[in-house]
Design a protein around this motif. Structure first.
Motif, PDB file in Angstrom:
ATOM      1  N   SER A 199       0.711  -1.424   0.649  1.00 27.23           N
ATOM      2  CA  SER A 199      -0.198  -0.165   0.070  1.00 27.23           C
ATOM      3  C   SER A 199       0.554   1.453   0.186  1.00 27.23           C
ATOM      4  CB  SER A 199      -0.779   0.218   1.705  1.00 27.23           C
ATOM      5  OG  SER A 199      -2.024   1.012   1.345  1.00 27.23           O
ATOM      6  N   SER A 200       1.170   2.465  -0.863  1.00 29.01           N
ATOM      7  CA  SER A 200       1.518   3.656  -0.879  1.00 29.01           C
ATOM      8  C   SER A 200       1.130   3.988   0.028  1.00 29.01           C
ATOM      9  CB  SER A 200       0.507   3.765  -2.783  1.00 29.01           C
ATOM     10  OG  SER A 200      -0.271   4.257  -2.561  1.00 29.01           O
ATOM     11  N   SER A 201      -0.213   3.963   0.344  1.00 29.98           N
ATOM     12  CA  SER A 201      -0.647   4.928   1.592  1.00 29.98           C
ATOM     13  C   SER A 201       0.082   4.221   2.908  1.00 29.98           C
ATOM     14  CB  SER A 201      -2.234   5.014   1.990  1.00 29.98           C
ATOM     15  OG  SER A 201      -2.257   5.506   1.193  1.00 29.98           O
ATOM     16  N   ILE A 202       0.402   3.054   3.198  1.00 28.44           N
ATOM     17  CA  ILE A 202       1.235   2.446   3.844  1.00 28.44           C
ATOM     18  C   ILE A 202       2.762   3.414   3.965  1.00 28.44           C
ATOM     19  CG2 ILE A 202       1.839   1.040   5.891  1.00 28.44           C
ATOM     20  CD1 ILE A 202      -0.473  -0.252   5.194  1.00 28.44           C
ATOM     21  N   MET A 203       3.132   2.844   2.819  1.00 28.70           N
ATOM     22  CA  MET A 203       4.888   3.268   2.861  1.00 28.70           C
ATOM     23  C   MET A 203       4.969   4.827   2.959  1.00 28.70           C
ATOM     24  SD  MET A 203       7.409   3.386   0.961  1.00 28.70           S
ATOM     25  CE  MET A 203       7.456   1.525  -0.239  1.00 28.70           C
ATOM     26  N   ASN A 204       3.967   5.957   2.750  1.00 28.53           N
ATOM     27  CA  ASN A 204       3.665   7.674   2.981  1.00 28.53           C
ATOM     28  C   ASN A 204       3.983   7.372   4.178  1.00 28.53           C
ATOM     29  OD1 ASN A 204       3.444   8.425   0.097  1.00 28.53           O
ATOM     30  ND2 ASN A 204       1.187   8.594   0.513  1.00 28.53           N
ATOM     31  N   GLU A 205       3.746   6.429   4.936  1.00 26.50           N
ATOM     32  CA  GLU A 205       3.221   7.215   6.853  1.00 26.50           C
ATOM     33  C   GLU A 205       4.496   6.594   7.268  1.00 26.50           C
ATOM     34  OE1 GLU A 205      -0.269   6.268   8.793  1.00 26.50           O
ATOM     35  OE2 GLU A 205       1.020   4.237   9.353  1.00 26.50           O
ATOM     36  N   PHE A 206       5.051   5.351   6.830  1.00 28.80           N
ATOM     37  CA  PHE A 206       6.172   4.808   7.388  1.00 28.80           C
ATOM     38  C   PHE A 206       7.491   6.054   6.872  1.00 28.80           C
ATOM     39  CE2 PHE A 206       6.873  -0.191   7.747  1.00 28.80           C
ATOM     40  CZ  PHE A 206       5.890  -0.223   8.543  1.00 28.80           C
ATOM     41  N   GLN A 207       7.498   6.661   5.362  1.00 30.55           N
ATOM     42  CA  GLN A 207       8.091   7.733   5.467  1.00 30.55           C
ATOM     43  C   GLN A 207       8.027   8.279   6.369  1.00 30.55           C
ATOM     44  OE1 GLN A 207       6.822   8.548   1.029  1.00 30.55           O
ATOM     45  NE2 GLN A 207       9.022   6.966   0.339  1.00 30.55           N
ATOM     46  N   LYS A 208       6.821   8.129   7.627  1.00 30.07           N
ATOM     47  CA  LYS A 208       7.164  10.350   7.866  1.00 30.07           C
ATOM     48  C   LYS A 208       7.583   9.467   9.185  1.00 30.07           C
ATOM     49  CE  LYS A 208       3.331  13.055   9.062  1.00 30.07           C
ATOM     50  NZ  LYS A 208       2.055  13.683   9.438  1.00 30.07           N
ATOM     51  N   PHE A 209       6.768   8.064   9.301  1.00 29.47           N
ATOM     52  CA  PHE A 209       7.077   7.843  10.718  1.00 29.47           C
ATOM     53  C   PHE A 209       8.406   7.598  11.118  1.00 29.47           C
ATOM     54  CE2 PHE A 209       2.727   9.216  10.672  1.00 29.47           C
ATOM     55  CZ  PHE A 209       2.129   9.841  11.650  1.00 29.47           C
ATOM     56  N   GLY A 210       8.083   6.452   9.497  1.00 34.67           N
ATOM     57  CA  GLY A 210       9.286   5.494  10.426  1.00 34.67           C
ATOM     58  C   GLY A 210       8.297   3.420  10.290  1.00 34.67           C
ATOM     59  N   HIS A 211       9.039   2.268  10.669  1.00 33.24           N
ATOM     60  CA  HIS A 211       8.323   1.302  10.447  1.00 33.24           C
ATOM     61  C   HIS A 211       8.196   1.306  12.477  1.00 33.24           C
ATOM     62  CE1 HIS A 211      12.715   0.205  11.730  1.00 33.24           C
ATOM     63  NE2 HIS A 211      12.066  -0.480  12.954  1.00 33.24           N
ATOM     64  N   TYR A 212       7.375  -0.030  12.230  1.00 31.86           N
ATOM     65  CA  TYR A 212       6.443  -0.354  13.306  1.00 31.86           C
ATOM     66  C   TYR A 212       7.793  -0.938  13.902  1.00 31.86           C
ATOM     67  CZ  TYR A 212       1.357   1.493  12.553  1.00 31.86           C
ATOM     68  OH  TYR A 212       0.669   1.994  12.862  1.00 31.86           O
ATOM     69  N   GLU A 213       7.659  -0.423  15.320  1.00 32.61           N
ATOM     70  CA  GLU A 213       9.648  -1.244  16.458  1.00 32.61           C
ATOM     71  C   GLU A 213       8.196  -2.926  16.361  1.00 32.61           C
ATOM     72  OE1 GLU A 213       9.198  -0.197  20.500  1.00 32.61           O
ATOM     73  OE2 GLU A 213       9.439  -1.885  20.948  1.00 32.61           O
ATOM     74  N   VAL A 214       7.398  -3.343  16.566  1.00 28.80           N
ATOM     75  CA  VAL A 214       7.466  -5.222  16.317  1.00 28.80           C
ATOM     76  C   VAL A 214       7.382  -5.536  15.175  1.00 28.80           C
ATOM     77  CG1 VAL A 214       5.572  -4.682  18.528  1.00 28.80           C
ATOM     78  CG2 VAL A 214       4.673  -4.216  15.970  1.00 28.80           C
ATOM     79  N   SER A 215       7.861  -4.600  14.067  1.00 30.99           N
ATOM     80  CA  SER A 215       7.879  -5.745  12.372  1.00 30.99           C
ATOM     81  C   SER A 215       9.212  -4.869  11.823  1.00 30.99           C
ATOM     82  CB  SER A 215       6.222  -5.373  12.026  1.00 30.99           C
ATOM     83  OG  SER A 215       5.476  -5.592  12.241  1.00 30.99           O
ATOM     84  N   PRO A 216      10.435  -5.531  12.562  1.00 28.98           N
ATOM     85  CA  PRO A 216      11.390  -4.420  12.003  1.00 28.98           C
ATOM     86  C   PRO A 216      11.750  -4.778  10.353  1.00 28.98           C
ATOM     87  CG  PRO A 216      12.262  -5.954  13.874  1.00 28.98           C
ATOM     88  CD  PRO A 216      10.682  -5.780  13.543  1.00 28.98           C
ATOM     89  N   PHE A 267       2.265  -2.504  19.178  1.00 31.73           N
ATOM     90  CA  PHE A 267       1.926  -2.628  17.837  1.00 31.73           C
ATOM     91  C   PHE A 267       0.919  -1.673  18.320  1.00 31.73           C
ATOM     92  CE2 PHE A 267      -2.118  -2.500  14.392  1.00 31.73           C
ATOM     93  CZ  PHE A 267      -0.761  -2.309  13.299  1.00 31.73           C
ATOM     94  N   VAL A 268      -0.464  -1.483  19.248  1.00 32.63           N
ATOM     95  CA  VAL A 268      -1.766  -0.691  18.775  1.00 32.63           C
ATOM     96  C   VAL A 268      -1.763   0.484  19.120  1.00 32.63           C
ATOM     97  CG1 VAL A 268      -4.432  -0.872  19.911  1.00 32.63           C
ATOM     98  CG2 VAL A 268      -3.619  -2.664  19.104  1.00 32.63           C
ATOM     99  N   VAL A 269      -0.260   0.764  20.475  1.00 34.30           N
ATOM    100  CA  VAL A 269      -0.461   2.119  21.136  1.00 34.30           C
ATOM    101  C   VAL A 269      -0.043   3.116  19.792  1.00 34.30           C
ATOM    102  CG1 VAL A 269       0.965   3.681  22.527  1.00 34.30           C
ATOM    103  CG2 VAL A 269       0.205   0.683  23.479  1.00 34.30           C
ATOM    104  N   GLU A 270       1.300   1.946  19.181  1.00 34.81           N
ATOM    105  CA  GLU A 270       2.352   3.406  18.015  1.00 34.81           C
ATOM    106  C   GLU A 270       1.227   3.397  17.118  1.00 34.81           C
ATOM    107  OE1 GLU A 270       4.394   5.010  18.011  1.00 34.81           O
ATOM    108  OE2 GLU A 270       4.547   5.111  15.485  1.00 34.81           O
ATOM    109  N   HIS A 271       0.308   2.749  16.319  1.00 32.50           N
ATOM    110  CA  HIS A 271      -0.506   2.504  15.389  1.00 32.50           C
ATOM    111  C   HIS A 271      -1.835   3.961  15.600  1.00 32.50           C
ATOM    112  CE1 HIS A 271      -4.617   1.378  13.373  1.00 32.50           C
ATOM    113  NE2 HIS A 271      -3.814   0.987  12.643  1.00 32.50           N
ATOM    114  N   ASP A 272      -2.305   3.725  16.813  1.00 33.69           N
ATOM    115  CA  ASP A 272      -3.112   4.857  17.504  1.00 33.69           C
ATOM    116  C   ASP A 272      -2.831   6.036  17.477  1.00 33.69           C
ATOM    117  OD1 ASP A 272      -4.804   2.731  17.294  1.00 33.69           O
ATOM    118  OD2 ASP A 272      -5.514   3.069  19.291  1.00 33.69           O
TER     119      ASP A 272
END
Ligand code: SF4
Length: 467
Positions: free
Chosen positions: A149-166, A429-434
């Motif tokens: 998903s390019s929308s998730i790509m944009n989000e990762f470019q802004k916030f980085g990856h989730y700590e639980v899924s390096p 995951f949920v804490v960071e996601h929210d």
């Protein structure tokens, strides 16, 4: 297909070997955005060597890795990448896995002799091709990743990856060959696909477009235009959509499909759409979804296109599906009642794979008390079966089996240490996601609030004792 016929297929496969599965030969999913391929869609993907495509674009399917897995299957060795099926078969010897369901399909079983007798390193023509042209997508589903998903790509470019899924960090995607090629630049895999197309279409029986979101991709409309000018009356076409696209785009798609179907330019058409539970909870899982509009678009589709067209709901059953799944089943029953083919079959079908990855969102995190909810959902399905109500449009054998296998799998899980570990990851995951999306899990899932707090406790206590 009735259960006794399915059992005959399983026996026929097992006569070759207990790991033989025709999907490895005749079904392929190709992710053209990053040159990854797999057969079937369950195993991890692997990279296509772009150099192999120069002389043989069928290498999008017939990779050296896949040929070795076919060899193993012929010899009775279980390819490790097929653990989705082995887990189901090992959980209960009566269970039927996708190895049998898929091999029983009409794109696979007629080619049984060819797969059994031709050399293992032969370049087979797939009869069922699923292709993703790009990762452009307007949704950000909780279990999805930036290369899809390019929308998730944009989000990762802004916030980085989730700590639980390096493993899904942008850097790792680059290293592992999953980093997507931007959809507005030259893509050698898309180019090879269209070079292969004139040969592929000659024997192709099923063609399915996935994404990203296919209805915002120009290659989808290139295919539709091809079909309008060069009809393929034997081809079964399917496409996935999140149904969260602008009205104008959806209308353009519907009007193309209407012409194609009315001119009988393809044999059949199936529309796959994903939703994993009901209402607000479904919107949390599939960020971008508006459940009410979604259901309106479902009805618009069924009202606009001829009555032989079907919609298949793909519910990737995960931990967050459980609390309100019954309400979704009730909506489904209503749709099944309202829309039938002229010969009485349902136009609305349930497909129920269960989520394995990411594991911290899978059913494996939930306490066993949720088994009661699942069994009650199963009882609801059984109350609305064709056999019980003497009408063809209700739940059929395959839908029943799929719900049963979800329950069997959930019942078979008993690794408490792993569960504690997964729950900590779920909470993290949920804490960071929210935080990144301005959401509040406990407001959307009040029925899982105690569970959420327990996961929080695990995190706090374990990090305290570890510290
Ligand atoms: S054995 Fe299962 S996972 Fe492997 S290709 Fe067949 S259906 Fe897919």
């Amino acid at each position: 297909m009735a259960n006794d016929e399915i059992l005959k297929v399983r026996d026929k496969l097992n006569d070759v070997s207990p790991s033989f599965c025709l999907a490895k030969w005749y079904q392929v999913t190709i992710h053209l955005q990053n040159g990854q391929t797999h057969s079937c869609h369950h195993p991890w993907t692997h990279k296509v060597d772009v150099r192999d495509l120069i002389s043989n674009p069928s290498a999008l399917h017939n990779t050296p890795h896949k040929k070795i897995q076919r060899y193993k299957m012929l010899k009775g060795e279980r390819p490790a990448e097929c653990d989705y099926c082995w887990k189901i078969e090992d959980a209960n010897t009566e269970n039927i896995s996708d190895r049998t369901f898929k091999s029983a399909e009409n794109w696979a079983m007629p080619h049984f002799e060819e797969a059994k007798t031709m050399p293992w390193d032969y370049d087979f023509m797939p009869r069922y091709v699923e292709v993703s042209f790009s990762h452009a997508c307007n949704f950000k589903c909780v279990y999805c990743f930036p290369h899809i998903s390019s929308s998730i790509m944009n989000e990762f470019q802004k916030f980085g990856h989730y700590e639980v899924s390096p493993e899904y960090s942008l850097q790792n995607l680059e290293v592992s060959g999953h980093y997507p090629i931007a959809h507005d630049t030259h893509n050698p895999y898309v180019e090879a696909f269209w070079r292969w197309w004139p040969e592929l279409i000659k024997t192709l029986e099923h063609f399915r477009i996935t994404g990203g979101e296919p209805l915002i991709n120009p290659n989808t409309f290139r295919f539709l235009d091809f079909i309008k000018t060069q009809p393929q009356p034997k081809l079964k076409f399917a496409i996935n959509s999140n149904l969260g696209i602008p009205d104008a785009q959806f209308d353009r798609f519907l009007s193309s499909m209407k012409v194609i179907i009315e001119n009988k330019s393809i044999q059949s058409f199936e529309f796959y759409t994903s939703v994993d539970t009901h209402g607000e909870q479904a919107e949390y899982i599939r960020d971008g979804l508006n459940y009410v509009n979604y259901m309106k678009n479902i009805r618009k589709f069924l009202d606009t296109l001829p009555p032989e067209t079907k919609i298949i709901f793909m519910c990737t059953f995960n931990a967050l599906s459980v609390p309100t799944f019954r309400k979704f089943l009730e909506d489904l029953v209503q749709l099944k009642k309202d829309y039938k083919t002229p010969w009485g079959d349902p136009r609305v079908v349930l497909n129920l794979p269960y989520l394995r990855n990411p594991d911290y969102l899978s059913l494996a995190i939930l306490p066993k008390e949720h088994l009661q909810t699942l069994e009650s959902d199963f009882a609801f399905i059984m109350e609305h079966t064709a056999e019980k109500l003497h009408d063809k449009w209700l739940f059929m054998d395959r839908e029943i089996s799929e719900m049963q296998r979800v329950i069997n799998w959930f019942r078979s899980l008993d690794d408490e240490a792993n569960q504690r570990h997964l729950r900590k990851r779920f909470y993290t995951f949920v804490v960071e996601h929210d935080r990144r999306r301005g959401k509040d899990f406990t407001k959307v899932f009040p029925m899982l609030k105690d569970f959420y707090l327990q996961c929080k406790d695990y995190c706090t206590n374990d990090s305290f004792s570890e510290g």
